[in-house]
Design a protein around this motif. Structure first.
Motif, PDB file in Angstrom:
ATOM      1  N   TRP A  59       0.830  -1.203   0.000  1.00  0.00           N
ATOM      2  CA  TRP A  59       0.000   0.000   0.000  1.00  0.00           C
ATOM      3  C   TRP A  59       0.867   1.256   0.000  1.00  0.00           C
ATOM      4  N   ALA A  60       1.834   1.311   0.911  1.00  0.00           N
ATOM      5  CA  ALA A  60       2.709   2.488   0.980  1.00  0.00           C
ATOM      6  C   ALA A  60       3.476   2.663  -0.328  1.00  0.00           C
ATOM      7  N   SER A  61       3.896   1.543  -0.904  1.00  0.00           N
ATOM      8  CA  SER A  61       4.647   1.610  -2.157  1.00  0.00           C
ATOM      9  C   SER A  61       3.777   2.129  -3.293  1.00  0.00           C
ATOM     10  N   MET A  62       2.500   1.731  -3.314  1.00  0.00           N
ATOM     11  CA  MET A  62       1.625   2.181  -4.389  1.00  0.00           C
ATOM     12  C   MET A  62       1.453   3.694  -4.353  1.00  0.00           C
ATOM     13  N   PHE A  63       1.179   4.239  -3.161  1.00  0.00           N
ATOM     14  CA  PHE A  63       1.003   5.684  -3.056  1.00  0.00           C
ATOM     15  C   PHE A  63       2.306   6.419  -3.354  1.00  0.00           C
ATOM     16  N   ASN A  64       3.410   5.908  -2.819  1.00  0.00           N
ATOM     17  CA  ASN A  64       4.693   6.569  -3.036  1.00  0.00           C
ATOM     18  C   ASN A  64       5.128   6.467  -4.493  1.00  0.00           C
ATOM     19  N   THR A  65       4.796   5.328  -5.124  1.00  0.00           N
ATOM     20  CA  THR A  65       5.151   5.160  -6.530  1.00  0.00           C
ATOM     21  C   THR A  65       4.401   6.155  -7.396  1.00  0.00           C
ATOM     22  N   GLY A  66       3.171   6.485  -6.993  1.00  0.00           N
ATOM     23  CA  GLY A  66       2.430   7.500  -7.723  1.00  0.00           C
ATOM     24  C   GLY A  66       3.140   8.836  -7.727  1.00  0.00           C
ATOM     25  N   ARG A  67       3.882   9.122  -6.662  1.00  0.00           N
ATOM     26  CA  ARG A  67       4.649  10.357  -6.601  1.00  0.00           C
ATOM     27  C   ARG A  67       5.996  10.231  -7.297  1.00  0.00           C
ATOM     28  N   THR A  68       6.590   9.039  -7.268  1.00  0.00           N
ATOM     29  CA  THR A  68       7.939   8.901  -7.816  1.00  0.00           C
ATOM     30  C   THR A  68       7.986   9.089  -9.332  1.00  0.00           C
ATOM     31  N   GLY A  69       6.822   9.156  -9.978  1.00  0.00           N
ATOM     32  CA  GLY A  69       6.837   9.557 -11.379  1.00  0.00           C
ATOM     33  C   GLY A  69       7.418  10.949 -11.533  1.00  0.00           C
ATOM     34  N   MET A  70       7.243  11.777 -10.486  1.00  0.00           N
ATOM     35  CA  MET A  70       7.842  13.111 -10.502  1.00  0.00           C
ATOM     36  C   MET A  70       9.367  13.031 -10.412  1.00  0.00           C
ATOM     37  N   ASP A  71       9.879  11.993  -9.720  1.00  0.00           N
ATOM     38  CA  ASP A  71      11.327  11.796  -9.689  1.00  0.00           C
ATOM     39  C   ASP A  71      11.847  11.450 -11.082  1.00  0.00           C
ATOM     40  N   THR A  72      11.075  10.643 -11.798  1.00  0.00           N
ATOM     41  CA  THR A  72      11.458  10.313 -13.174  1.00  0.00           C
ATOM     42  C   THR A  72      11.539  11.573 -14.029  1.00  0.00           C
ATOM     43  N   ALA A  73      10.519  12.435 -13.894  1.00  0.00           N
ATOM     44  CA  ALA A  73      10.525  13.692 -14.652  1.00  0.00           C
ATOM     45  C   ALA A  73      11.689  14.573 -14.229  1.00  0.00           C
ATOM     46  N   GLN A  74      11.970  14.614 -12.936  1.00  0.00           N
ATOM     47  CA  GLN A  74      13.079  15.424 -12.436  1.00  0.00           C
ATOM     48  C   GLN A  74      14.400  14.943 -13.012  1.00  0.00           C
ATOM     49  N   ARG A  75      14.611  13.629 -13.021  1.00  0.00           N
ATOM     50  CA  ARG A  75      15.850  13.098 -13.604  1.00  0.00           C
ATOM     51  C   ARG A  75      15.957  13.441 -15.078  1.00  0.00           C
ATOM     52  N   ALA A  76      14.844  13.326 -15.794  1.00  0.00           N
ATOM     53  CA  ALA A  76      14.867  13.640 -17.223  1.00  0.00           C
ATOM     54  C   ALA A  76      15.250  15.097 -17.461  1.00  0.00           C
ATOM     55  N   LEU A  77      14.643  16.008 -16.713  1.00  0.00           N
ATOM     56  CA  LEU A  77      14.870  17.440 -16.917  1.00  0.00           C
ATOM     57  C   LEU A  77      16.249  17.868 -16.438  1.00  0.00           C
ATOM     58  N   ILE A  78      16.629  17.448 -15.231  1.00  0.00           N
ATOM     59  CA  ILE A  78      17.923  17.885 -14.678  1.00  0.00           C
ATOM     60  C   ILE A  78      19.081  17.279 -15.464  1.00  0.00           C
ATOM     61  N   SER A  79      18.990  16.000 -15.823  1.00  0.00           N
ATOM     62  CA  SER A  79      20.085  15.389 -16.586  1.00  0.00           C
ATOM     63  C   SER A  79      20.225  16.060 -17.957  1.00  0.00           C
ATOM     64  N   ARG A  80      19.098  16.399 -18.571  1.00  0.00           N
ATOM     65  CA  ARG A  80      19.163  17.079 -19.864  1.00  0.00           C
ATOM     66  C   ARG A  80      19.788  18.466 -19.717  1.00  0.00           C
ATOM     67  N   ALA A  81      19.421  19.196 -18.659  1.00  0.00           N
ATOM     68  CA  ALA A  81      19.985  20.524 -18.420  1.00  0.00           C
ATOM     69  C   ALA A  81      21.476  20.442 -18.115  1.00  0.00           C
ATOM     70  N   MET A  82      21.889  19.437 -17.337  1.00  0.00           N
ATOM     71  CA  MET A  82      23.304  19.295 -17.011  1.00  0.00           C
ATOM     72  C   MET A  82      24.109  18.938 -18.257  1.00  0.00           C
ATOM     73  N   GLY A  83      23.543  18.086 -19.120  1.00  0.00           N
ATOM     74  CA  GLY A  83      24.238  17.744 -20.358  1.00  0.00           C
ATOM     75  C   GLY A  83      24.427  18.956 -21.249  1.00  0.00           C
ATOM     76  N   ALA A  84      23.451  19.877 -21.207  1.00  0.00           N
ATOM     77  CA  ALA A  84      23.549  21.112 -21.990  1.00  0.00           C
ATOM     78  C   ALA A  84      24.377  22.178 -21.279  1.00  0.00           C
ATOM     79  N   LYS A  85      24.934  21.859 -20.117  1.00  0.00           N
ATOM     80  CA  LYS A  85      25.754  22.768 -19.295  1.00  0.00           C
ATOM     81  C   LYS A  85      24.952  23.972 -18.788  1.00  0.00           C
ATOM     82  N   ASN A  86      23.652  23.814 -18.652  1.00  0.00           N
ATOM     83  CA  ASN A  86      22.791  24.876 -18.127  1.00  0.00           C
ATOM     84  C   ASN A  86      22.479  24.553 -16.666  1.00  0.00           C
ATOM     85  N   VAL A  87      23.447  24.809 -15.790  1.00  0.00           N
ATOM     86  CA  VAL A  87      23.325  24.398 -14.392  1.00  0.00           C
ATOM     87  C   VAL A  87      22.336  25.281 -13.637  1.00  0.00           C
ATOM     88  N   GLU A  88      22.230  26.544 -14.024  1.00  0.00           N
ATOM     89  CA  GLU A  88      21.249  27.419 -13.376  1.00  0.00           C
ATOM     90  C   GLU A  88      19.835  26.867 -13.550  1.00  0.00           C
TER      91      GLU A  88
END
Length: 553
Positions: free
Chosen positions: A146-175
């Motif tokens: 149960w706890a994993s199901m609710f938390n997993t619903g939020r961890t999709g935001m972690d996936t989005a965060q990794r996608a956005l931050i890794s892309r920005a870091m690769g482009a050297k846009n650290v700000e």
């Protein structure tokens, strides 16, 4: 007149020196060919050349000049090392250059260890539950789902965060990466509170809706409530760890979660059995220990982010809501959240399919799911590392390098799956006996473990593909594949193979065929079949390269 006299004096001095020692080196003149023999780092632009022509340079000055010229390079993070922070030596590692296998190893092993500690955390719950009784083992597995199901619903935001931050870091846009990390912390905090509070209040109905026994509910209720409360600081640990990892720093999260796990494991027996003035809390004590252990880990990650000791450097003054950035994260993260929640929901529904076979079968399912997580640690760490490298290389404009990263990850996954899966298939009891001494449970769980081991390769490769595609920002395809394979393959096959579909009817008519009636093992086989179907869908899509063309910044 002055220049002619100076030239005459210089010529006389040179003639005298040659007369004494013909082998003496000539000092470089303004138009001497010796100037061409200076190190390549000597300035060659017109302004520097004019200075060199007007002012002769000695050999010692020429050696010193290159060391004086390079300007100090700014740190790739804003304020890195400021406010008393000291930058880590690995903070500036460029993941878009160099050996791909080495970069994968650099990113993967800390995340694999992190996963091992996280799974060990859950397995320790089961270990202490084994000293209580069989119901405690089953209750922990259900509560964690149960706890994993609710938390997993939020961890999709972690996936989005990794996608956005890794892309920005690769482009050297650290700000931009700093800004996205701050927005993610705010967004995830609001989302988590929206399910943690109801989960705490309605913990008992969540247990009873699965049809579990009254004794199991009474024993598990407060464990589940403490797990919900601990989910908020746990969320902060995950969000900050995800941001640091996406930026290329997997070691700070490893330190934080190592402290967290050690503290959790140390506190568990104290709260479970009671020490000195502390009361005996039973299995609820493991949930309370989980809650307490999250706080120091949260502080470690926050210190790295706000002191600038890692690649990112956040400031509380930047904690302003940016609806556009949040919407960008939601667009990528919501499909990933649906994917994660569907899997967790499917696991809970699997509990309903296994429950009719008795408490022993239910305990075997709970135990082997935890074991399955342990076995897939290498896959999870490698998959996450693959995603970060894919994101940074796409940000740097290197799609072929991103694709090559996935290929290396596939090779490593195949190798580890054959070794670890083979060991678990041949010697299941050697692993299971650590967590239970009940012979009946060992027999049933051994069958579950062998069946799940058959699907380790498909599960591991599927993890690599999902992480690579998701972190590239293409989260729709994994969502569709997961929905299709769970509801059209796994769940129907589980009911069919376990024999529970024998009484099904369509328009009042019984089905013209019956299942093989494999009992609870039919559910396990259905899960393996679904994993194989996912793999046969992901691989052709990976070959198309469409996932690399997603524009997210």
């Amino acid at each position: 007149m002055f220049r002619r006299n100076s030239a005459a004096r210089a010529a006389a001095s040179k003639a005298a020196a040659e007369a004494k020692n013909p082998a003496v080196l000539e000092a470089p003149q303004s138009e001497s060919p010796a100037a061409d023999s200076l190190p390549s780092s000597t300035p060659t632009d017109p302004q520097s050349a004019a200075v060199a022509t007007a002012e002769p340079t000695t050999a010692s000055e020429a050696a010193e000049k290159p060391a004086e010229e390079p300007e100090p390079q700014p740190a790739p993070v804003r304020g890195g090392g400021g406010r008393g922070g000291r930058r880590s030596a690995y903070a500036d590692k460029d993941l878009t250059e160099g050996s791909i296998p080495k970069n994968l190893w650099f990113m993967a092993w800390p995340q694999a260890v992190n996963g091992a500690l996280r799974t060990a955390d859950q397995l320790v719950d089961l270990f202490w539950a084994g000293f209580i009784d069989l119901r405690a083992v089953a209750g922990i597995g259900i509560s964690q789902n149960w706890a994993s199901m609710f938390n997993t619903g939020r961890t999709g935001m972690d996936t989005a965060q990794r996608a956005l931050i890794s892309r920005a870091m690769g482009a050297k846009n650290v700000e931009l990466a700093n800004h996205l990390a701050m927005q993610s912390i705010i967004l995830n905090s609001v989302m988590s509170l929206s399910w943690i509070i109801p989960g705490f209040i309605f913990a008992e109905p969540l247990l009873r809706v699965l049809g579990v026994s009254d004794g199991l509910v009474d024993q598990t209720l407060w464990y589940m409530r403490f797990r919900f409360l601990g989910s908020f600081p746990f969320m902060l640990v995950l969000v900050t760890s995800s941001a640091l990892t996406a930026a290329g720093d997997p070691l700070t999260p490893l330190r934080a979660q190592t402290v967290q796990r050690i503290l959790n494991i140390s506190l568990m027996p104290i709260f479970v059995f009671g020490v000195w003035i502390l009361p005996e809390m039973g299995i609820a004590g493991t949930g309370f220990a989980f809650l307490c252990a999250q706080i120091p880990a949260t502080l470690i990650n926050f210190r790295a982010l706000f002191k600038g000791t890692s690649r990112l450097h956040l400031h509380f003054s930047d904690a302003k809501i940016d609806l556009k950035a949040m919407w960008r994260q939601l667009k990528i993260g919501l499909p990933a959240s649906v994917t994660g929640m569907e899997r967790s929901l499917a696991q809970i529904l699997v509990v309903g399919l296994v429950a009719p076979f008795g408490d022993v079968a239910l305990a075997a399912y709970s135990l082997t799911q935890r074991m399955n997580q342990l076995i897939n640690l290498g896959h999870a760490g490698l998959g996450s590392a693959t995603g970060v490298l894919v994101g940074q290389n796409l940000g740097a404009g290197k799609p072929e390098r991103a694709k090559e990263t996935v290929q290396w990850a596939m090779l490593l996954t195949i190798a580890t799956s054959l070794v670890i899966g083979g060991a678990m298939f041949i010697y299941p009891k050697a692993f299971l006996i650590i967590f239970t001494r009940d012979q009946e449970l060992l027999e049933v769980a051994s069958g579950w473990t062998r069946i799940m081991a058959v699907g380790f390769l498909a599960a591991g490769l599927g993890t690599v593909f999902v992480q690579a595609i998701n972190t590239a920002g293409d989260t729709i395809i994994p969502m569709i594949v997961t929905l299709a394979t769970i509801w059209l393959v796994q769940q129907p096959m589980a009911a069919f193979l376990s024999g529970q579909a024998d009484d099904w009817a369509l328009l009042g008519l019984g089905l013209p065929f019956g299942g093989p009636d494999l009992g609870s093992y039919g559910v396990a086989w259905a899960m393996v079949i679904a994993q194989a179907v996912r793999l046969f869908i992901y691989y052709p899509y990976y070959l198309t390269g469409r996932w690399m063309r997603k524009q997210i910044l």
